[in-house]
Write a protein that holds these residues in place. Structure first.
Motif, short mmCIF file in Angstrom:
data_model
loop_
_atom_site.label_atom_id
_atom_site.label_comp_id
_atom_site.label_asym_id
_atom_site.label_seq_id
_atom_site.Cartn_x
_atom_site.Cartn_y
_atom_site.Cartn_z
N GLU A 172 0.81 -1.21 0.00
CA GLU A 172 0.00 0.00 0.00
C GLU A 172 0.85 1.27 0.00
O GLU A 172 0.45 2.31 -0.51
CB GLU A 172 -0.93 0.00 1.22
CG GLU A 172 -2.03 -1.04 1.17
CD GLU A 172 -2.98 -0.83 0.01
OE1 GLU A 172 -3.25 0.35 -0.33
OE2 GLU A 172 -3.43 -1.84 -0.58
N GLY A 173 2.03 1.20 0.59
CA GLY A 173 2.89 2.38 0.65
C GLY A 173 3.70 2.64 -0.61
O GLY A 173 4.43 3.63 -0.70
N ASP A 174 3.58 1.75 -1.59
CA ASP A 174 4.32 1.89 -2.84
C ASP A 174 3.73 3.04 -3.65
O ASP A 174 2.55 3.03 -3.98
CB ASP A 174 4.24 0.58 -3.63
CG ASP A 174 5.23 0.52 -4.78
OD1 ASP A 174 5.75 1.59 -5.18
OD2 ASP A 174 5.47 -0.58 -5.30
N GLN A 175 4.55 4.01 -3.99
CA GLN A 175 4.08 5.19 -4.71
C GLN A 175 4.17 5.05 -6.22
O GLN A 175 3.84 6.00 -6.95
CB GLN A 175 4.85 6.42 -4.23
CG GLN A 175 4.65 6.73 -2.76
CD GLN A 175 5.36 7.98 -2.31
OE1 GLN A 175 5.94 8.72 -3.11
NE2 GLN A 175 5.31 8.25 -1.01
N VAL A 176 4.62 3.91 -6.71
CA VAL A 176 4.70 3.68 -8.15
C VAL A 176 3.55 2.75 -8.56
O VAL A 176 3.53 1.59 -8.18
CB VAL A 176 6.06 3.05 -8.54
CG1 VAL A 176 6.12 2.78 -10.04
CG2 VAL A 176 7.20 3.97 -8.12
N PRO A 177 2.59 3.24 -9.33
CA PRO A 177 1.41 2.43 -9.68
C PRO A 177 1.69 1.25 -10.60
O PRO A 177 1.00 0.23 -10.53
CB PRO A 177 0.49 3.44 -10.38
CG PRO A 177 0.94 4.78 -9.90
CD PRO A 177 2.42 4.64 -9.73
N HIS A 178 2.70 1.37 -11.49
CA HIS A 178 3.00 0.30 -12.44
C HIS A 178 4.50 0.09 -12.57
O HIS A 178 5.26 1.07 -12.65
CB HIS A 178 2.46 0.63 -13.84
CG HIS A 178 1.00 0.90 -13.91
ND1 HIS A 178 0.05 -0.08 -13.92
CD2 HIS A 178 0.32 2.07 -13.98
CE1 HIS A 178 -1.15 0.46 -14.00
NE2 HIS A 178 -1.02 1.76 -14.03
N ARG A 179 4.91 -1.17 -12.62
CA ARG A 179 6.28 -1.51 -13.02
C ARG A 179 6.19 -2.57 -14.12
O ARG A 179 5.19 -3.27 -14.25
CB ARG A 179 7.10 -2.03 -11.84
CG ARG A 179 7.40 -0.97 -10.80
CD ARG A 179 8.38 -1.47 -9.75
NE ARG A 179 8.65 -0.43 -8.75
CZ ARG A 179 7.92 -0.24 -7.65
NH1 ARG A 179 6.88 -1.04 -7.42
NH2 ARG A 179 8.23 0.72 -6.80
N PHE A 180 7.27 -2.68 -14.89
CA PHE A 180 7.20 -3.49 -16.09
C PHE A 180 8.41 -4.40 -16.24
O PHE A 180 9.50 -4.10 -15.75
CB PHE A 180 7.12 -2.58 -17.33
CG PHE A 180 6.00 -1.60 -17.29
CD1 PHE A 180 4.76 -1.90 -17.82
CD2 PHE A 180 6.18 -0.34 -16.72
CE1 PHE A 180 3.71 -0.99 -17.78
CE2 PHE A 180 5.14 0.59 -16.68
CZ PHE A 180 3.91 0.26 -17.21
N THR A 181 8.21 -5.49 -16.96
CA THR A 181 9.33 -6.30 -17.44
C THR A 181 9.67 -5.80 -18.84
O THR A 181 8.89 -5.09 -19.49
CB THR A 181 8.95 -7.78 -17.52
OG1 THR A 181 7.91 -7.95 -18.50
CG2 THR A 181 8.48 -8.30 -16.16
N ALA A 182 10.84 -6.20 -19.33
CA ALA A 182 11.23 -5.81 -20.68
C ALA A 182 10.24 -6.37 -21.70
O ALA A 182 9.91 -5.71 -22.69
CB ALA A 182 12.65 -6.32 -20.98
N GLU A 183 9.75 -7.57 -21.45
CA GLU A 183 8.80 -8.19 -22.37
C GLU A 183 7.49 -7.41 -22.42
O GLU A 183 6.89 -7.24 -23.49
CB GLU A 183 8.52 -9.64 -21.95
CG GLU A 183 9.70 -10.58 -22.12
CD GLU A 183 10.78 -10.41 -21.05
OE1 GLU A 183 11.92 -10.88 -21.26
OE2 GLU A 183 10.48 -9.79 -20.00
#
Length: 256
Positions: A172-183
């Motif tokens: 919940e404390g994560d301020q980044v909504p999206h992270r991605f893989t290279a694929e």
């Protein structure tokens, strides 16, 4: 004034700037025009816009923050490129409320995709701003780098949560909504109709190395920069990079 050419800043930007500068140089040769039209979405205070303008290009920076645009104005004036950089307030969702479609030789989408509700729409808008022969520079948060960082900090449950979460968030404390893989990023770029010209891992080691070592050990900064550059293109390191950079090209640009 901070920019991609300053040593400490270059730990975070050198790989991206080198790829971007090469892409711009190739567009200059292909078009026969010395000055390109560049759109920097989420460009903030001009970390990439100012160096691009120094190369002679015309840069439009779109950013939702008035404070960032004020800093951009000051920074461009200090760099002597105010006549080649235009800042407008806006975001990726309403991009065409402030800029035109199909008007740019290059579009920078750096640190934007993480924060849009629909990443596919964000990419689609960036691509729609390109001319038939154009390049997209995409920089976004990497999933593996966040998992590794949480684990090394002793937050093992959060690291596992990031692995399991469809958006790569560790809690919940994560301020980044999206992270991605290279694929995932390459699939988004290809889904928007571009060809992937290159993929690079960014900040593979820089965020893991103690800052005091880089600042005090003679030659450490240059050696770390060289290590980052050497690892950036190797797929094995994409999975642990803090950020991922994808260079996409329209079919017209790829064939020119």
């Amino acid at each position: 004034m901070s920019d991609p050419m300053r040593p400490r800043a270059s730990l975070r930007t050198a790989v991206v700037w080198e790829v971007l500068q090469d892409a711009l140089d190739r567009r200059v040769k292909a078009t026969g025009r010395e000055s390109l039209d560049v759109l920097d979405t989420g460009g903030g205070s001009g970390r990439f816009a100012v160096p691009a303008a120094r190369l002679g290009h015309r840069v439009t920076v779109v950013d939702p923050s008035p404070n960032a645009l004020f800093a951009l104005e000051r920074r461009t004036a200090e760099a002597g490129v105010a006549d080649r950089v235009r800042g407008v307030q806006g975001d990726a969702h309403g991009l065409f409320d402030v800029v035109g479609r199909g008007e740019y030789d290059a579009v920078l989408c750096h640190g934007v995709l993480e924060y849009v509700d629909d990443p596919a729409e964000g990419i689609g808008n960036a691509v729609a701003a390109l001319r038939p022969e154009g390049v997209l520079s995409l920089l976004a948060a990497g999933l593996g780098g966040a998992v590794l960082a949480r684990a090394l900090a002793g937050h093992f449950k959060e690291a596992r949560q990031a692995l399991a979460d469809p958006n790569g968030r560790w809690g919940e404390g994560d301020q980044v909504p999206h992270r991605f893989t290279a694929e995932q990023l390459t699939a988004l770029v290809e889904g928007a109709g571009l060809q992937v010209a290159a993929v690079h891992g960014v900040r593979v080691f820089a965020d893991l190395v103690p800052g005091v070592l880089v600042d005090t050990e003679p030659g450490a900064l240059d050696a770390l920069l060289q290590l980052e550059a050497a690892a950036a293109e190797l797929p094995a390191f994409h999975s642990v990079a803090t950020q991922l950079h994808v260079l996409g090209e329209t079919r017209g640009a790829a064939e020119s």
